[in-house]
Scaffold this motif. Structure first.
Motif, mmCIF file in Angstrom:
data_model
loop_
_atom_site.group_PDB
_atom_site.id
_atom_site.type_symbol
_atom_site.label_atom_id
_atom_site.label_comp_id
_atom_site.label_asym_id
_atom_site.label_seq_id
_atom_site.Cartn_x
_atom_site.Cartn_y
_atom_site.Cartn_z
ATOM 1 N N ARG A 191 12.404 -15.338 10.651
ATOM 2 C CA ARG A 191 11.941 -14.865 11.867
ATOM 3 C C ARG A 191 12.421 -13.574 12.406
ATOM 4 O O ARG A 191 12.004 -12.360 12.686
ATOM 5 C CB ARG A 191 12.104 -15.607 13.051
ATOM 6 N N PHE A 192 13.745 -13.413 12.246
ATOM 7 C CA PHE A 192 14.642 -12.309 12.788
ATOM 8 C C PHE A 192 15.089 -11.272 11.681
ATOM 9 O O PHE A 192 15.524 -10.151 12.029
ATOM 10 C CB PHE A 192 15.826 -12.657 13.729
ATOM 11 N N GLY A 193 14.921 -11.811 10.415
ATOM 12 C CA GLY A 193 15.728 -11.037 9.345
ATOM 13 C C GLY A 193 17.167 -10.777 9.455
ATOM 14 O O GLY A 193 17.815 -9.601 9.377
ATOM 15 N N SER A 194 17.936 -11.708 10.215
ATOM 16 C CA SER A 194 19.297 -11.253 10.762
ATOM 17 C C SER A 194 20.446 -11.800 9.692
ATOM 18 O O SER A 194 21.240 -11.366 9.968
ATOM 19 C CB SER A 194 19.631 -12.146 12.210
ATOM 20 N N LEU A 195 19.959 -12.281 8.631
ATOM 21 C CA LEU A 195 20.981 -12.636 7.663
ATOM 22 C C LEU A 195 21.468 -11.310 6.705
ATOM 23 O O LEU A 195 20.316 -10.866 6.392
ATOM 24 C CB LEU A 195 20.436 -13.827 6.815
ATOM 25 N N GLU A 196 22.596 -11.051 6.622
ATOM 26 C CA GLU A 196 22.894 -10.110 5.567
ATOM 27 C C GLU A 196 23.790 -10.740 4.349
ATOM 28 O O GLU A 196 23.796 -11.930 4.402
ATOM 29 C CB GLU A 196 23.900 -9.191 6.259
ATOM 30 N N LYS A 197 23.659 -9.845 3.230
ATOM 31 C CA LYS A 197 24.225 -10.413 2.019
ATOM 32 C C LYS A 197 25.627 -11.219 2.747
ATOM 33 O O LYS A 197 26.660 -10.351 2.976
ATOM 34 C CB LYS A 197 24.400 -9.566 1.227
ATOM 35 N N GLY A 198 25.913 -12.255 2.154
ATOM 36 C CA GLY A 198 27.268 -13.104 2.165
ATOM 37 C C GLY A 198 27.247 -13.756 3.477
ATOM 38 O O GLY A 198 28.173 -14.576 3.545
ATOM 39 N N ASP A 199 26.211 -13.706 4.247
ATOM 40 C CA ASP A 199 26.147 -14.510 5.677
ATOM 41 C C ASP A 199 26.206 -15.835 5.121
ATOM 42 O O ASP A 199 26.913 -16.798 5.807
ATOM 43 C CB ASP A 199 24.960 -14.269 6.463
ATOM 44 N N VAL A 200 25.172 -16.527 4.170
ATOM 45 C CA VAL A 200 25.108 -17.867 4.071
ATOM 46 C C VAL A 200 26.425 -18.380 3.485
ATOM 47 O O VAL A 200 26.765 -19.448 3.635
ATOM 48 C CB VAL A 200 23.742 -17.930 2.910
#
Length: 260
Positions: A191-200
């Motif tokens: 929805r928000f595209g709030s995840l960046e590389k490495g967040d997960v």
């Protein structure tokens, strides 16, 4: 600090048990108001954490409101998050930095010490914004369980169970909350595209660092599965990953799973 669910506003009122300082620090935090006991100082770091929590809470409100509409067919009632400094009290008992974050179904509030983020980073080796967001999402997931009636049934079953059986039920409750936190991450990214590389990876690392086996080893003890109440590092990571990959509440049925 009481982070109140306010229809997606994510309003944070910072409350620490004790005396009201009588100073309105709301301008410092936009939608965040602070109170403090006289002997406690609200620092800039506390204010920053309150802002971060307010944003995360607002995201959970929007995500779960839509998921309840589309997957449950019922309205979602936002949770309240009590972000405190030092100690506070709840209908479920006292809270301090030593108790760790928890959700109290009696008042439908989640409790989180501001310094827990420091503990998570410096003592548990689970740093990063998304690791902290995962912790918030996990506690809000308990609220989701409460609204769905799952938490009440589980707690009722635990009251008539042996200690080992009660612990086993608790593990399934906690792993489902991890799965629900994964659903939140899935939706937040979509929805928000709030995840960046490495967040997960940060969330998965946090899940591993607070696994029962990891914590018991860290305390210099041999892991005893019969005493586990939250699940192993591998289980917590696995169920978070399940929710993140699926995005569906029905895929988080830890109670029906033969193998956790």
């Amino acid at each position: 600090m009481v982070v109140g669910g306010a229809g997606g506003l994510g309003l944070v009122a910072v409350v620490v048990i004790g005396w009201f300082l009588g100073v309105d620090l709301t301008p410092l935090l936009n939608d965040v108001a602070l109170e403090s006991p006289r002997e406690t100082t609200i620092t800039a770091a506390d204010e920053e954490r309150a802002q971060f929590v307010s944003v995360t809470l607002a995201d959970t409100e929007e995500v779960w409101a839509d998921l309840f509409d589309t997957q449950v067919g019922e309205p979602y009632t936002p949770a309240t998050l009590v972000l405190f400094k030092g100690t506070t009290s709840s209908p479920c008992g006292g809270a301090s930095g030593a108790t760790g974050p928890f959700y109290c179904p009696a008042d439908e509030k989640a409790y989180l010490d501001t310094d827990f983020f420091v503990t998570l980073d410096q003592r548990l080796g689970a740093g990063g914004d998304f690791a902290a967001a995962y912790v918030v999402a996990h506690e809000i997931a308990h609220h989701v369980q409460n609204l769905l009636g799952i938490l009440g049934q589980a707690n009722a079953a635990r009251r008539s169970a042996s200690e080992a059986q009660s612990n086993a039920i608790s593990v399934r409750v906690e792993l489902q909350a991890d799965c629900f936190a994964g659903i939140w991450a899935h939706e937040a990214d979509d929805r928000f595209g709030s995840l960046e590389k490495g967040d997960v990876a940060e969330a998965m690392n946090a899940a591993a660092q607070i696994g029962d086996d990891t914590l018991q080893r860290g305390a210099g003890r041999t892991p005893r599965p019969e005493t586990f109440t939250h699940g192993t590092a591998e289980q917590r990571q696995s169920w978070f990953a399940t929710g993140y990959a699926s995005g569906r509440i029905t895929d988080c049925d830890t109670f029906g799973a033969r193998q956790l």
